[in-house]
Motif scaffolding. Structure first.
Motif, short mmCIF file in Angstrom:
data_model
loop_
_atom_site.label_atom_id
_atom_site.label_comp_id
_atom_site.label_asym_id
_atom_site.label_seq_id
_atom_site.Cartn_x
_atom_site.Cartn_y
_atom_site.Cartn_z
N ASN A 11 7.31 -3.60 6.53
CA ASN A 11 8.14 -2.56 5.92
C ASN A 11 7.47 -1.85 4.74
O ASN A 11 8.11 -1.08 4.03
N VAL A 12 6.18 -2.12 4.54
CA VAL A 12 5.43 -1.39 3.51
C VAL A 12 5.10 0.00 4.04
O VAL A 12 4.50 0.14 5.11
N THR A 13 5.53 1.02 3.31
CA THR A 13 5.31 2.40 3.75
C THR A 13 4.13 3.07 3.07
O THR A 13 3.61 4.09 3.55
N GLY A 14 3.69 2.54 1.93
CA GLY A 14 2.57 3.12 1.20
C GLY A 14 1.94 2.09 0.29
O GLY A 14 2.61 1.17 -0.19
N LEU A 15 0.64 2.22 0.08
CA LEU A 15 -0.08 1.28 -0.77
C LEU A 15 -1.19 2.03 -1.50
O LEU A 15 -2.00 2.72 -0.87
N GLY A 32 8.47 -0.79 1.04
CA GLY A 32 8.38 0.42 0.26
C GLY A 32 6.96 0.73 -0.16
O GLY A 32 5.99 0.44 0.54
N HIS A 33 6.83 1.30 -1.34
CA HIS A 33 5.54 1.77 -1.86
C HIS A 33 5.02 0.78 -2.88
O HIS A 33 5.66 0.52 -3.89
N ARG A 59 5.37 5.04 -9.47
CA ARG A 59 6.49 4.13 -9.56
C ARG A 59 6.48 3.30 -8.29
O ARG A 59 6.52 3.84 -7.17
N TYR A 60 6.45 1.99 -8.46
CA TYR A 60 6.19 1.12 -7.32
C TYR A 60 7.32 0.12 -7.11
O TYR A 60 7.96 -0.34 -8.06
N THR A 66 0.94 4.92 4.21
CA THR A 66 0.15 5.91 3.48
C THR A 66 -0.71 5.18 2.45
O THR A 66 -0.18 4.42 1.62
N LEU A 67 -2.01 5.39 2.49
CA LEU A 67 -2.94 4.67 1.63
C LEU A 67 -3.65 5.64 0.69
O LEU A 67 -4.04 6.73 1.09
N ARG A 68 -3.81 5.20 -0.56
CA ARG A 68 -4.59 5.98 -1.53
C ARG A 68 -5.59 5.04 -2.19
O ARG A 68 -5.29 3.88 -2.49
#
Length: 355
Positions: A228-232, A206-207, A272-273, A257-259
């Motif tokens: 399975n990590v979709t965003g970080l 997940g995120h 929310r993580y 997706t990276l920020r």
């Protein structure tokens, strides 16, 4: 925010009104920190500050000072009659900063620097003398302020060119990462982060977020080991480190997706993580021991995790984190201990707090 009593900052301004005259034109302040000496001496709009550490930059902005980053200063042709510097402890980084300060000074301008005696003051004075010669020095508040004579080309140009490259980004660990002096554990993987990575579960999904991401080591391992990590989201208060993290993670080619967030985690985060990883700092840039910083990281992580979300935290074994962990999470366990470090997995209760 800068402390109320900032001895190097106060001592930096000591020569003005005595040995040195304060100019009427613009003044550049590298590694600037906010405090009463700025308001006592500088006129509104006169001071241009560079500060890559977000809490200090935010304090400067809140006081109305102009804050620029290294790239913005490099693109600007302005040269300054006075360049103030609070050099860092790391010597290569400090030497590169002196060389850059010299390049940003106007003809006939002066460079003024100050350090605490326990933070490399004698080395800094010696380095500036070697680079451009000294016009004077003073000691007070267990600090040393020293400055050049008016700069009219008498500096060692070849030495300045060599020093300017000392903190340039470079490949480390066989070229796997880009880093530079002055960043935390800049030329190695620190043992606490290595311990976390060894125990990192492949089922993280997940995120997620990396609090205090540095040059991106933990984030890179999460992306490499957890398919399975979709965003970080990477949170980092030191802008110089965050820029490196962006380079290092882009090289991975991850589909997640990276920020990249230049942010002080202790001020709170939004989002929310599903999971959070962190090797939180426990001291200030001035090396003062501050376990409350790590405690605040834990509290912020608990607020940001979804119910059932997991925190993976690594820290020095002696740091007093157990109370805040037990108050904030439903389940807490020590996953591993080694070489004076502890790795903790904490799961947020399904009701949103403790189980």
């Amino acid at each position: 925010m800068a402390p109320q009593h900032d001895a190097p900052l106060e001592t930096l301004f000591l020569p003005f009104g005595g040995a040195l005259d304060w100019p009427s034109g613009p003044v550049l302040f590298l590694r600037a920190r906010d405090g009463w000496p700025l308001r006592e001496r500088a006129q509104p709009g006169q001071l241009v500050c560079e500060q890559s550490f977000r809490p200090f930059a935010a304090a400067l902005e809140a006081s109305g000072w102009t804050v620029r980053d290294e790239a913005q200063l490099a693109a600007d042709s302005t040269r300054y009659p006075v360049v103030l510097v609070l050099p860092p402890r790391q010597r290569e980084e400090a030497r590169a900063l002196f060389a850059r300060a010299l390049a940003l000074a106007a003809p006939g301008g002066i460079l003024v620097a100050c350090q605490h005696n326990n933070e490399g003051a004698r080395s800094g004075e010696s380095d500036l003398q070697q680079l451009a010669g000294l016009g004077g020095k003073l000691t007070k508040n267990h600090c040393r302020v020293y400055w050049t004579a008016p700069l009219n080309g008498q500096h060692d140009a070849a030495l300045a060119a060599r020093w300017a490259a000392l903190d340039a980004p470079r490949g480390i660990l066989g070229g796997r990462f880009q880093s530079r002096p002055g960043i935390f554990a800049w030329d190695r993987i620190d043992p606490a982060s290595a311990l976390l990575v060894e125990q990192l579960p492949a089922d993280l999904a997940g995120h997620g977020a990396d609090l205090g991401a540095g040059f991106g080591y933990l984030s890179s391992e999460v992306l490499s080991r957890c398919p399975n990590v979709t965003g970080l989201d990477l949170y980092e208060a030191e802008g110089r480190a965050l820029a490196l993290a962006q380079v290092n993670l882009q090289a991975l080619g991850s589909k997640a997706t990276l920020r990249y967030l230049w942010q002080d985690v202790t001020a709170g985060i939004e989002g929310r993580y599903d999971f959070i990883v962190t090797n939180p700092p426990f001291h200030t840039p001035a090396r003062a021991d501050r376990p409350d910083i790590g405690q605040r990281f834990i509290a912020v992580a608990a607020q940001a995790l979804r119910p059932g979300g997991r925190l993976w935290l690594v820290a020095n074994r002696h740091l007093p984190y157990e109370q805040i962990l037990n108050e904030s999470f439903g389940e807490v366990r020590v996953a591993a201990e080694r070489d004076g470090f502890k790795l903790i997995e904490a799961t947020r209760g399904r009701s949103g707090g403790r189980a």
